[in-house]
Design an enzyme around this catalytic site. Structure first.
Site, mmCIF file in Angstrom:
data_model
loop_
_atom_site.group_PDB
_atom_site.id
_atom_site.type_symbol
_atom_site.label_atom_id
_atom_site.label_comp_id
_atom_site.label_asym_id
_atom_site.label_seq_id
_atom_site.Cartn_x
_atom_site.Cartn_y
_atom_site.Cartn_z
ATOM 1 N N LYS A 74 91.757 5.922 72.219
ATOM 2 C CA LYS A 74 90.587 5.602 73.030
ATOM 3 C C LYS A 74 90.403 4.092 73.030
ATOM 4 C CE LYS A 74 85.636 6.673 73.502
ATOM 5 N NZ LYS A 74 84.510 7.476 72.972
ATOM 6 N N SER A 149 81.834 10.348 76.168
ATOM 7 C CA SER A 149 82.520 9.183 76.703
ATOM 8 C C SER A 149 84.045 9.242 76.541
ATOM 9 C CB SER A 149 82.025 7.918 75.989
ATOM 10 O OG SER A 149 82.317 7.972 74.599
ATOM 11 N N SER A 173 80.329 12.800 72.136
ATOM 12 C CA SER A 173 81.408 12.278 72.975
ATOM 13 C C SER A 173 82.813 12.704 72.586
ATOM 14 C CB SER A 173 81.337 10.747 73.020
ATOM 15 O OG SER A 173 80.210 10.331 73.752
#
Length: 491
Positions: A74, A149, A173
């Site tokens: 990420k 997210s 998330s």
């Protein structure tokens, strides 16, 4: 090859049926051909060099179980050699001189970095539509959001662009995008995964974790990911001496006698019937595996949304003050003086949602409002945590329910309604506020579109440091079901 789990790929690599270079090249080719906008930065040459090093370790017998297995990070974890943007124009060209602890640990284990994956800007969002570099598309339905997210991480796993991905969870998330994309993800107890090198959103909530196809894969990843880090002041350890936890050890324990708490607040108004049907079906399967369902109450659940959206923006306001155009990141091209540079830099560099949360956070921290809002929110946060402890004390061993009230919604459907996005986190926020471990596993599909191919996730919540128990429970479910093996059409 790309439909195999981490465990299966590890066996192929160790037996030399495939090389890491061959495996990595296969995934890089899939990334190049994909249209999901999951990856933000790929460096083919650097990645293949890592794969060659992994092959050398396998050849000389110094490889571990994850050596040679590709992984996507990420883009909130800083990485030496790859850009780290946090999904923001503010850091569009930022290159970190060091690796985050999480990245460093996986590199030490011999994993091969495929690249950096998309996310909501500074991890703020529930749909991955807030990225400065465009929304990620859900592999199950390109018209749907992948969740946020960590939408890029979940989409990369669902589309089989990577067998493993790092992610972060501040208010859901990891769990929500895993649910929307039909994959498995776990948020450990707060403090178990180092935050060093993880760009901060809300420091008392942010927690790293893995997303993969299966609970067993997540266990393998947690073996490397979790551990004390002296560079992170919030890092915790429960291991004795130098003995590391093995999260694969108890995966095959039977579930006979397991008490599953089912909160009444998670099955009330607002929960879509198709999501409830899939979750209820999963709960019935756990009963067949020997568990008992116990009705419980978490009465402060409704307060988690206002509490979170006071605490998280307040911490974001403080953390993001460092992005001012002085030392690194974006700087406005034209300005009159220092104050003008600050204003223009932040107005240009931050997106609307980030600006919105900075404004809210600054407001609640102002003199005269700090006691009325922020302090009160912290008090309610403690009451929310107490609700969970009361349930775990004498009623249940774990808690289960939906991850989100609905399946993934259409891209753009809630773009102009931030409150609607916030309400989608109703079932995940309280777990984060309490600092508890939680995970999502796929348990079916809802009627989100005409094909009925929008996944539903089951949330499993445990008490502090009970990650191994959650993984055992999820693994046992996945041994008798096949939701986790299903892939989008054409994958």
């Amino acid at each position: 090859m790309h439909n195999k789990t981490i465990k299966e790929l590890s066996a192929l690599l160790q037996s030399k049926q495939v090389s890491s270079v061959e495996l990595t090249r296969h995934y890089l080719d899939r990334i190049d051909a994909s249209s999901h906008n999951a990856f933000l930065h790929v460096d083919r040459e650097r990645t293949l060099a890592q794969a060659a090093s992994a092959d050398a370790r396998i050849a000389d017998g110094s490889a571990g179980p994850l050596t040679g297995v590709p992984i996507a990070h990420k883009d909130i974890f800083v990485t030496r050699g790859w850009r780290t943007t946090a999904g923001s124009k503010m850091l569009a060209n930022y290159a970190s001189p060091f690796d985050a602890t999480v990245v460093e640990r996986f590199s030490r284990a011999g994993m091969v970095t495929l690249g950096k994956v998309n996310l909501d800007e500074f991890a703020m969002g529930s749909a991955n539509e807030n990225s400065a570099f465009g929304a990620v598309k859900n592999p199950w339905d390109p018209l749907a959001v992948p969740g946020g997210s960590s939408g890029g991480s979940a989409a990369a796993i669902a589309a089989r662009l990577a067998p493993a991905a790092t992610a972060t969870d501040t208010g859901g998330s990891i769990r929500q995008p895993a649910a929307f994309c039909g994959v498995t993800g776990i948020k450990p107890t707060y403090g178990r995964v180092s935050r060093f090198g993880m760009i901060a959103f809300a420091s008392s909530l942010d927690q790293g974790g893995p997303i993969a196809q299966t609970a067993e894969d997540c266990a393998l990843l947690l073996n490397e990911m979790i551990g004390f880090d002296e560079r992170d002041s919030t890092s915790l350890t429960v291991e004795q001496g130098n003995v590391a936890e093995d999260y694969t050890r108890d995966l095959n324990q039977p579930l006979t006698g397991l008490r599953i708490g089912v909160p009444t607040e998670y099955f009330g108004e607002g929960l879509a019937s198709d999501v409830e049907a899939a979750v209820r079906g999963a709960l019935d399967q756990f009963v067949k595996l020997g568990a008992t369902l116990v009705e419980i109450s978490l009465p402060k659940t409704a307060l988690s949304i206002p509490t979170y959206y006071i605490i998280a923006p307040a911490e974001a306001s403080s953390n993001l003050s460092r992005f001012d155009g002085v030392r690194y990141g974006h700087r406005a091209a034209e300005y009159k003086d220092l104050q003008d540079m600050y204003r223009k830099t932040r107005a240009e560099g931050f997106g609307r949602e980030v600006q919105r949360r900075i404004m809210v956070g600054t407001y609640v921290l102002c003199h005269g409002y700090y006691d009325a809002y922020y302090v009160q929110a912290q008090k309610i946060r403690r009451l929310i945590a107490d609700d969970f402890q009361a349930a775990f004390a004498d009623k249940c061993d774990v808690i289960m329910g939906p991850v989100a009230p609905t399946v993934a919604w259409d891209l753009g459907a809630k773009s102009n309604d931030p409150v609607a996005n916030y309400l989608a986190d109703i079932y995940t926020l309280s777990t984060s506020l309490a600092g508890l471990p939680g995970m999502s596993i796929p348990v079916g599909f809802g009627a989100g579109d005409k094909n009925g191919k929008r996944p539903v996730g089951l949330q499993i919540i445990g008490n502090y440091f009970n990650e191994a128990k959650l993984l055992n429970i999820a693994h046992q479910y996945q041994q008798v079901t096949d939701w986790h093996t299903r892939a989008p059409e054409g994958v």
